[in-house]
Write a protein that holds these residues in place. Sequence first.
Motif, PDB file in Angstrom:
ATOM      1  N   ARG A  87     -52.311 -36.808   2.626  1.00 21.25           N
ATOM      2  CA  ARG A  87     -52.041 -37.542   1.396  1.00 21.25           C
ATOM      3  C   ARG A  87     -53.120 -37.266   0.357  1.00 21.25           C
ATOM      4  O   ARG A  87     -54.200 -36.767   0.670  1.00 21.25           O
ATOM      5  CB  ARG A  87     -51.969 -39.048   1.642  1.00 21.25           C
ATOM      6  N   THR A  88     -52.815 -37.629  -0.876  1.00 17.74           N
ATOM      7  CA  THR A  88     -53.824 -37.682  -1.927  1.00 17.74           C
ATOM      8  C   THR A  88     -54.480 -39.050  -1.859  1.00 17.74           C
ATOM      9  O   THR A  88     -53.789 -40.070  -1.860  1.00 17.74           O
ATOM     10  CB  THR A  88     -53.190 -37.487  -3.317  1.00 17.74           C
ATOM     11  N   SER A  89     -55.799 -39.075  -1.774  1.00 21.11           N
ATOM     12  CA  SER A  89     -56.530 -40.331  -1.664  1.00 21.11           C
ATOM     13  C   SER A  89     -57.291 -40.596  -2.947  1.00 21.11           C
ATOM     14  O   SER A  89     -57.984 -39.720  -3.462  1.00 21.11           O
ATOM     15  CB  SER A  89     -57.511 -40.260  -0.489  1.00 21.11           C
ATOM     16  N   ASN A 110     -50.538 -30.124  -0.795  1.00 23.12           N
ATOM     17  CA  ASN A 110     -50.613 -31.352  -1.590  1.00 23.12           C
ATOM     18  C   ASN A 110     -49.511 -31.395  -2.647  1.00 23.12           C
ATOM     19  O   ASN A 110     -48.891 -32.442  -2.878  1.00 23.12           O
ATOM     20  CB  ASN A 110     -51.983 -31.447  -2.253  1.00 23.12           C
ATOM     21  N   LYS A 154     -61.298 -38.691  -6.078  1.00 18.57           N
ATOM     22  CA  LYS A 154     -59.945 -38.290  -5.715  1.00 18.57           C
ATOM     23  C   LYS A 154     -60.053 -37.113  -4.757  1.00 18.57           C
ATOM     24  O   LYS A 154     -60.849 -36.194  -4.977  1.00 18.57           O
ATOM     25  CB  LYS A 154     -59.154 -37.889  -6.971  1.00 18.57           C
ATOM     26  N   ILE A 169     -57.960 -34.741  -1.326  1.00 20.78           N
ATOM     27  CA  ILE A 169     -56.894 -34.489  -0.358  1.00 20.78           C
ATOM     28  C   ILE A 169     -57.434 -34.905   1.006  1.00 20.78           C
ATOM     29  O   ILE A 169     -58.516 -34.464   1.418  1.00 20.78           O
ATOM     30  CB  ILE A 169     -56.501 -33.008  -0.333  1.00 20.78           C
ATOM     31  N   ASN A 198     -46.559 -34.182  -2.695  1.00 16.54           N
ATOM     32  CA  ASN A 198     -46.379 -35.084  -3.835  1.00 16.54           C
ATOM     33  C   ASN A 198     -44.989 -34.975  -4.448  1.00 16.54           C
ATOM     34  O   ASN A 198     -44.393 -35.972  -4.851  1.00 16.54           O
ATOM     35  CB  ASN A 198     -47.443 -34.815  -4.898  1.00 16.54           C
TER      36      ASN A 198
END
Length: 306
Positions: free
Chosen positions: A44-46, A154, A105, A107, A158
């Motif tokens: 996920r993108t964190s 990613n 931010k 990955i 998304n």
Amino acid sequence: MQDLHSEHLLFTPKRKKRASDISESNNFSYEVISTLESTGVHFRTSIDSGSYVPAHLHHAVEIIYLLEGNLTVAMESSVREYHAGDCILINADIIHSTKCTAPNKAILFQIPLSFLAIYLPNAEQLVFNLDNPNNSDIHRTKLDIFKDTLLKMNLVNNLRPEGFSLRFNSLLFEALFQLFHNFSVRVVHGNQSQRNKDRARLDVILDYIAQNYQRHISIEEIAGVAYLQSGYFCRFFKKCMGITFLEYQNELRLSYIYQDIISTDDSIKDILERHGFSNYKLFRRVFNEHFEATPTEIRKKRRKKL
């Protein structure tokens, strides 16, 4: 999905509720990471608005590719600050802590050992390393290719186009192939059976602490949870975690206190009471050691940035 590392580490085969956000869970000691059936990994993108996560471990290889901001990681007696563009790899069952004092931010890619073992025999013997000790052009090229694969993963994750699983999994296995061939060595441990037993016992201990951290837990009580004598328990915990049981309790409380300081207007006194930190003098010392500021100063800095 606010913080990068506040997951209580354990892997489940289906998509279930994650304990990744501080606001959703009181469990920090080992990560509970849900994985998608269609991929077998957590990806996920964190976006982390600010967090401190004390010493913890997970039964997975963890990769953090920082896209924006900074992250401080303490691992194996060393502390290092990472910046945008850096790719961090933490091997399975390695004790580490993280600190993010400004938004970042990244990955976040976590690969359960159980998933690796399906495709790589004796996966628990593999040790991965993305660092480039010789600063060679070949290594830098391989790392750039790996980062590019993560960015493609990613993007697909998304956008979720039709046929998502086909495209994502093709990139996933490309990334795993690169990790295995370009960034791994095999290390045979002396007594894997004992290591597994110790890990299972530590999981029980950390889970109990996470569920009861807000109150006093005596050495006798926690030793009883692990079916150990008090003296042996203290030695076992220090060997596994690198800090004493009492130090760990305070570190865990501090992680929740820091989150409440930056996200609420509650008084410091109320926050300390909420999370069981009764010794204010000790709290001030420990807080200053970690953040080099008082709680009031931290709040002022956060408000200026908002």
